[in-house]
Design a protein around this motif. Structure first.
Motif, PDB file in Angstrom:
ATOM      1  N   TYR A  74       0.917  -0.898   0.010  1.00  0.00           N
ATOM      2  CA  TYR A  74      -0.052  -0.246  -0.084  1.00  0.00           C
ATOM      3  C   TYR A  74       1.258   1.410   0.436  1.00  0.00           C
ATOM      4  CZ  TYR A  74      -3.977  -2.725   0.701  1.00  0.00           C
ATOM      5  OH  TYR A  74      -5.935  -3.697   0.603  1.00  0.00           O
ATOM      6  N   SER A  90       2.034   1.947  -3.397  1.00  0.00           N
ATOM      7  CA  SER A  90       0.689   2.445  -4.281  1.00  0.00           C
ATOM      8  C   SER A  90      -0.072   3.415  -3.810  1.00  0.00           C
ATOM      9  CB  SER A  90      -0.419   1.039  -4.627  1.00  0.00           C
ATOM     10  OG  SER A  90      -1.273   1.082  -2.769  1.00  0.00           O
ATOM     11  N   GLY A 107      -2.859   6.998  -3.704  1.00  0.00           N
ATOM     12  CA  GLY A 107      -3.959   6.637  -3.568  1.00  0.00           C
ATOM     13  C   GLY A 107      -4.718   5.762  -3.210  1.00  0.00           C
ATOM     14  N   LYS A 108      -3.704   4.398  -2.771  1.00  0.00           N
ATOM     15  CA  LYS A 108      -4.828   3.210  -1.739  1.00  0.00           C
ATOM     16  C   LYS A 108      -3.933   2.919  -0.772  1.00  0.00           C
ATOM     17  CE  LYS A 108      -6.034  -0.043  -5.623  1.00  0.00           C
ATOM     18  NZ  LYS A 108      -6.458  -1.251  -5.711  1.00  0.00           N
ATOM     19  N   ASN A 109      -4.919   3.470   0.296  1.00  0.00           N
ATOM     20  CA  ASN A 109      -4.611   2.617   2.129  1.00  0.00           C
ATOM     21  C   ASN A 109      -5.516   1.738   2.540  1.00  0.00           C
ATOM     22  OD1 ASN A 109      -2.499   5.373   2.032  1.00  0.00           O
ATOM     23  ND2 ASN A 109      -4.819   6.197   1.755  1.00  0.00           N
ATOM     24  N   LYS A 148      -7.594  -0.406   4.325  1.00  0.00           N
ATOM     25  CA  LYS A 148      -8.864  -0.005   5.531  1.00  0.00           C
ATOM     26  C   LYS A 148      -9.548  -1.090   6.184  1.00  0.00           C
ATOM     27  CE  LYS A 148     -10.372   4.096   2.954  1.00  0.00           C
ATOM     28  NZ  LYS A 148     -10.676   4.003   1.989  1.00  0.00           N
ATOM     29  N   SER A 166      -9.140  -1.583   0.434  1.00  0.00           N
ATOM     30  CA  SER A 166      -8.337  -0.063   0.244  1.00  0.00           C
ATOM     31  C   SER A 166     -10.026   0.330   0.239  1.00  0.00           C
ATOM     32  CB  SER A 166      -7.556  -0.086  -0.788  1.00  0.00           C
ATOM     33  OG  SER A 166      -8.186  -0.518  -1.783  1.00  0.00           O
ATOM     34  N   GLU A 167     -11.074  -0.018  -0.304  1.00  0.00           N
ATOM     35  CA  GLU A 167     -12.279   0.322  -0.149  1.00  0.00           C
ATOM     36  C   GLU A 167     -13.879  -1.055   0.678  1.00  0.00           C
ATOM     37  OE1 GLU A 167     -13.204   3.056  -1.570  1.00  0.00           O
ATOM     38  OE2 GLU A 167     -10.964   3.570  -2.441  1.00  0.00           O
ATOM     39  N   ASP A 169     -13.735  -7.564  -3.612  1.00  0.00           N
ATOM     40  CA  ASP A 169     -12.754  -7.603  -4.709  1.00  0.00           C
ATOM     41  C   ASP A 169     -11.721  -6.883  -3.459  1.00  0.00           C
ATOM     42  OD1 ASP A 169     -14.376  -6.378  -6.644  1.00  0.00           O
ATOM     43  OD2 ASP A 169     -15.720  -5.687  -5.310  1.00  0.00           O
ATOM     44  N   ASP A 187      -7.610  -6.149  -2.541  1.00  0.00           N
ATOM     45  CA  ASP A 187      -6.075  -5.998  -3.067  1.00  0.00           C
ATOM     46  C   ASP A 187      -5.302  -7.267  -3.027  1.00  0.00           C
ATOM     47  OD1 ASP A 187      -7.766  -3.015  -3.227  1.00  0.00           O
ATOM     48  OD2 ASP A 187      -6.863  -2.433  -1.576  1.00  0.00           O
TER      49      ASP A 187
END
Length: 199
Positions: free
Chosen positions: A67, A70, A72-74, A76, A100-101, A112, A114
């Motif tokens: 992360y 990459s 813009g991706k954290n 979560k 990340s979402e 979905d 990562d």
């Protein structure tokens, strides 16, 4: 699948009251005439706590770096899924996934992910139960009413015990300052709706 019982237990799981859910499931199992599944009453997976702590720590270390690299991706949330254990009685194991979402309204987002673990973690301690599942399938014992009933309660109780393991592992890791405890972990088995979220 005993959907009524699953719905009832899920209400407790959502409230983070695993102890009540386990008590109810064990009580339901004890009402059924004795079967090989009854050995599950009183059993747990807590002996795996240190192994699970290490497994999560290793996964967290690897995804934290991914992360960081990459844009813009954290991270979560994390997710644990046990394999479809009732029909895969040769080995019971878990995999971890990172996200990340996440969404609030349903669990569709769990598809979905990562990243996922390169290696799964074998669950030990319930080998005798794995043999019971094998016997039920190979000898078509599912048609026997008390075996069918016990089977349906036992599968939910096994998931609750997995969730209990994660609850205790998170609790102790949090008191030891492990960073990954800052992220919620969602825990269930493949194709089950009863999902526990660590606090």
């Amino acid at each position: 699948m005993n959907f009524d019982l699953e719905d009832k237990l899920n209400e407790y799981v959502k409230r983070n009251d695993l102890d009540s859910a386990i008590r109810i499931a064990e009580s339901e199992l004890s009402k059924i005439p004795e079967t090989e599944f009854h050995q599950l009453i009183g059993m747990n997976l807590l002996h795996l706590e240190s192994k699970l702590d290490k497994y999560i720590s290793n996964f967290y270390s690897s995804v934290k770096l991914k992360y960081a690299l990459s844009f813009g991706k954290n991270l979560k949330a994390l997710y644990c899924e046990m394999n479809g254990f009732t029909i895969n009685y040769d080995r019971w194991f878990i995999d971890l996934f990172s996200f990340s979402e996440i969404a609030q309204e349903d669990y569709e987002w769990l598809a979905d992910y990562d990243h996922l673990t390169k290696n799964d973690l074998t669950l030990t301690g319930f080998e005798n139960l794995q043999k019971v599942y094998e016997d039920v399938y190979k000898n078509k014992k599912y048609e026997i009413p008390e075996i069918e009933q016990a089977y349906e309660v036992a599968e939910l109780l096994i998931i609750l015990r997995l969730q209990e393991l994660f609850r205790e592992t998170y609790k102790n890791a949090k008191s030891n300052g492990k960073k990954w405890t800052e992220f919620p972990m969602f825990v269930t088995a493949h194709d089950y709706e009863m999902i526990y979220k660590t606090e």
